[in-house]
Design a protein around this motif. Structure first.
Motif, PDB file in Angstrom:
ATOM      1  N   ILE A  45      -5.412  10.786   6.001  1.00  0.00           N
ATOM      2  CA  ILE A  45      -4.241  10.899   5.854  1.00  0.00           C
ATOM      3  C   ILE A  45      -4.106  12.479   5.592  1.00  0.00           C
ATOM      4  O   ILE A  45      -4.727  13.098   4.706  1.00  0.00           O
ATOM      5  CB  ILE A  45      -3.724  10.213   4.393  1.00  0.00           C
ATOM      6  CG1 ILE A  45      -3.949   8.711   4.818  1.00  0.00           C
ATOM      7  CG2 ILE A  45      -2.414  10.667   4.203  1.00  0.00           C
ATOM      8  CD1 ILE A  45      -3.989   8.017   3.468  1.00  0.00           C
ATOM      9  N   GLN A  79      -2.249  15.327   3.856  1.00  0.00           N
ATOM     10  CA  GLN A  79      -1.047  15.385   2.854  1.00  0.00           C
ATOM     11  C   GLN A  79      -0.847  17.057   2.566  1.00  0.00           C
ATOM     12  O   GLN A  79      -1.802  17.665   2.561  1.00  0.00           O
ATOM     13  CB  GLN A  79      -1.429  14.981   1.695  1.00  0.00           C
ATOM     14  CG  GLN A  79      -0.371  14.810   0.598  1.00  0.00           C
ATOM     15  CD  GLN A  79      -0.813  14.128  -0.831  1.00  0.00           C
ATOM     16  OE1 GLN A  79      -2.212  13.838  -0.994  1.00  0.00           O
ATOM     17  NE2 GLN A  79       0.194  13.540  -1.497  1.00  0.00           N
ATOM     18  N   ILE A 131       3.440  13.380   2.709  1.00  0.00           N
ATOM     19  CA  ILE A 131       2.369  12.692   3.808  1.00  0.00           C
ATOM     20  C   ILE A 131       2.792  13.178   5.179  1.00  0.00           C
ATOM     21  O   ILE A 131       4.042  12.730   5.502  1.00  0.00           O
ATOM     22  CB  ILE A 131       2.195  11.317   3.609  1.00  0.00           C
ATOM     23  CG1 ILE A 131       1.541  10.977   2.208  1.00  0.00           C
ATOM     24  CG2 ILE A 131       1.401  10.659   4.804  1.00  0.00           C
ATOM     25  CD1 ILE A 131       1.704   9.490   1.967  1.00  0.00           C
ATOM     26  N   SER A 176      -0.810   0.454   5.401  1.00  0.00           N
ATOM     27  CA  SER A 176       0.140   0.965   4.592  1.00  0.00           C
ATOM     28  C   SER A 176      -0.471   2.132   3.579  1.00  0.00           C
ATOM     29  O   SER A 176      -1.556   1.678   3.035  1.00  0.00           O
ATOM     30  CB  SER A 176       0.842   0.118   4.005  1.00  0.00           C
ATOM     31  OG  SER A 176       0.236  -0.672   2.921  1.00  0.00           O
ATOM     32  N   ILE A 177       0.041   3.143   3.286  1.00  0.00           N
ATOM     33  CA  ILE A 177      -0.639   4.175   2.195  1.00  0.00           C
ATOM     34  C   ILE A 177       0.470   3.832   1.012  1.00  0.00           C
ATOM     35  O   ILE A 177       1.730   3.977   1.295  1.00  0.00           O
ATOM     36  CB  ILE A 177      -0.348   5.468   2.869  1.00  0.00           C
ATOM     37  CG1 ILE A 177      -1.076   5.797   4.173  1.00  0.00           C
ATOM     38  CG2 ILE A 177      -0.569   6.391   1.793  1.00  0.00           C
ATOM     39  CD1 ILE A 177      -0.532   7.049   4.979  1.00  0.00           C
ATOM     40  N   GLN A 194       1.972   5.532  -2.146  1.00  0.00           N
ATOM     41  CA  GLN A 194       2.229   6.754  -2.301  1.00  0.00           C
ATOM     42  C   GLN A 194       3.109   6.639  -4.047  1.00  0.00           C
ATOM     43  O   GLN A 194       4.159   6.019  -3.724  1.00  0.00           O
ATOM     44  CB  GLN A 194       3.095   7.691  -1.525  1.00  0.00           C
ATOM     45  CG  GLN A 194       3.163   9.120  -1.920  1.00  0.00           C
ATOM     46  CD  GLN A 194       3.657  10.014  -0.947  1.00  0.00           C
ATOM     47  OE1 GLN A 194       4.355   9.812  -0.094  1.00  0.00           O
ATOM     48  NE2 GLN A 194       3.390  11.241  -1.178  1.00  0.00           N
ATOM     49  N   ILE A 226      -1.318  10.041  -3.687  1.00  0.00           N
ATOM     50  CA  ILE A 226      -1.629   8.934  -2.823  1.00  0.00           C
ATOM     51  C   ILE A 226      -2.653   7.963  -3.555  1.00  0.00           C
ATOM     52  O   ILE A 226      -3.514   8.345  -4.065  1.00  0.00           O
ATOM     53  CB  ILE A 226      -2.220   9.168  -1.634  1.00  0.00           C
ATOM     54  CG1 ILE A 226      -1.321  10.166  -0.623  1.00  0.00           C
ATOM     55  CG2 ILE A 226      -2.784   7.899  -0.707  1.00  0.00           C
ATOM     56  CD1 ILE A 226      -1.774  10.857   0.454  1.00  0.00           C
ATOM     57  N   ASP A 279       5.849   6.009  10.464  1.00  0.00           N
ATOM     58  CA  ASP A 279       5.771   7.041  11.261  1.00  0.00           C
ATOM     59  C   ASP A 279       5.984   7.103  12.673  1.00  0.00           C
ATOM     60  O   ASP A 279       6.674   6.064  13.035  1.00  0.00           O
ATOM     61  CB  ASP A 279       4.275   7.295  11.502  1.00  0.00           C
ATOM     62  CG  ASP A 279       3.009   6.618  12.197  1.00  0.00           C
ATOM     63  OD1 ASP A 279       3.784   5.379  12.582  1.00  0.00           O
ATOM     64  OD2 ASP A 279       2.261   6.873  12.289  1.00  0.00           O
ATOM     65  N   ILE A 314       4.382   4.050   4.937  1.00  0.00           N
ATOM     66  CA  ILE A 314       4.281   4.438   3.419  1.00  0.00           C
ATOM     67  C   ILE A 314       4.964   3.807   2.638  1.00  0.00           C
ATOM     68  O   ILE A 314       6.185   3.509   2.874  1.00  0.00           O
ATOM     69  CB  ILE A 314       4.579   5.918   3.344  1.00  0.00           C
ATOM     70  CG1 ILE A 314       3.924   6.986   4.084  1.00  0.00           C
ATOM     71  CG2 ILE A 314       4.389   6.142   1.790  1.00  0.00           C
ATOM     72  CD1 ILE A 314       4.320   8.369   4.186  1.00  0.00           C
TER      73      ILE A 314
END
Lengths: 134, 134
Positions: free
Chosen positions: A28, A30, A37, B27-28, B30, B37, B86, B93
């Motif tokens: 990722i 950042q 991100i 999936s991130i 945040q 993150i 994205d 995210i």
């Protein structure tokens, strides 16, 4: 690991990296300034080494099956300041300074679209708290 | 999509999601406050629906092959405020408020280890700029 690399690696951690069955690990990117991100891309061992050596984020393209230094053609390089590793060693964060848009669409970040949001949140992002004067 | 969900989805985007060959999408998570993150986990369609319905991040565990609501046992839930997608639709995210540590180790974030950093950066994170008085 080669000499004279820009990024110094913690050798105690390198063996904890879990490469997948294709020899890849997701990373990722950042923005170190804003915390945004910017994108997600894949590393193999060679691209990690190139990233450490040059300080510029370099990935493995799964679609083109080749190494690519981000910004190699566009000039929008990612200067990696540090690399973080998660608890199970299967995902990395590249904390970076971005020279320009991260996304091939020209957007600053690849995550420029909102798929879902709370129904009590208006267009300005205000959560609609009671007594809010805005 | 069910009625009365906490998160409203953008129906124009839902068909752009690219689920992998196992029906999953990474999936991130945040932290919406700090931008940090916290963790990366996988969604399948059912866990995305549960996340939209409840507003609490719910994932698919690849190791246990089961759904898990983050914090279901620990109490450290993730209250999802919005979901970003994205450019190529294969990563999300989850912008979230975290009720407690995200990591099973007790750390606030799973990314608590530094794998590599610039050699001109000292332990305090100071980049060693010339003339810096610290």
């Amino acid at each position: 690991m080669s000499e004279n690399q820009i990024l110094n690696i913690n050798l105690d951690l390198i063996d904890n990296l879990k490469w997948d069955d294709k020899g890849l690990i997701p990373s990722i990117v950042q923005d170190i300034q804003s915390g945004d991100i910017l994108m997600v891309a894949w590393l193999n061992k060679e691209s990690l080494q190139m990233t450490l050596d040059s300080g510029n984020a370099t990935f493995w393209s799964r679609s083109r099956q080749e190494l690519w230094m981000k910004g190699g053609t566009s000039g929008n390089t990612m200067k990696v300041q540090s690399i973080l590793m998660d608890c199970d060693g299967d995902t990395l964060i590249l904390l970076s300074d971005a020279a320009g848009p991260a996304c091939h669409t020209g957007e600053r970040t690849c995550f420029y679209r909102t798929l879902a949001k709370r129904s009590n949140e208006d267009e300005t992002g205000c959560p609609g708290c009671s007594g809010c004067s805005e």
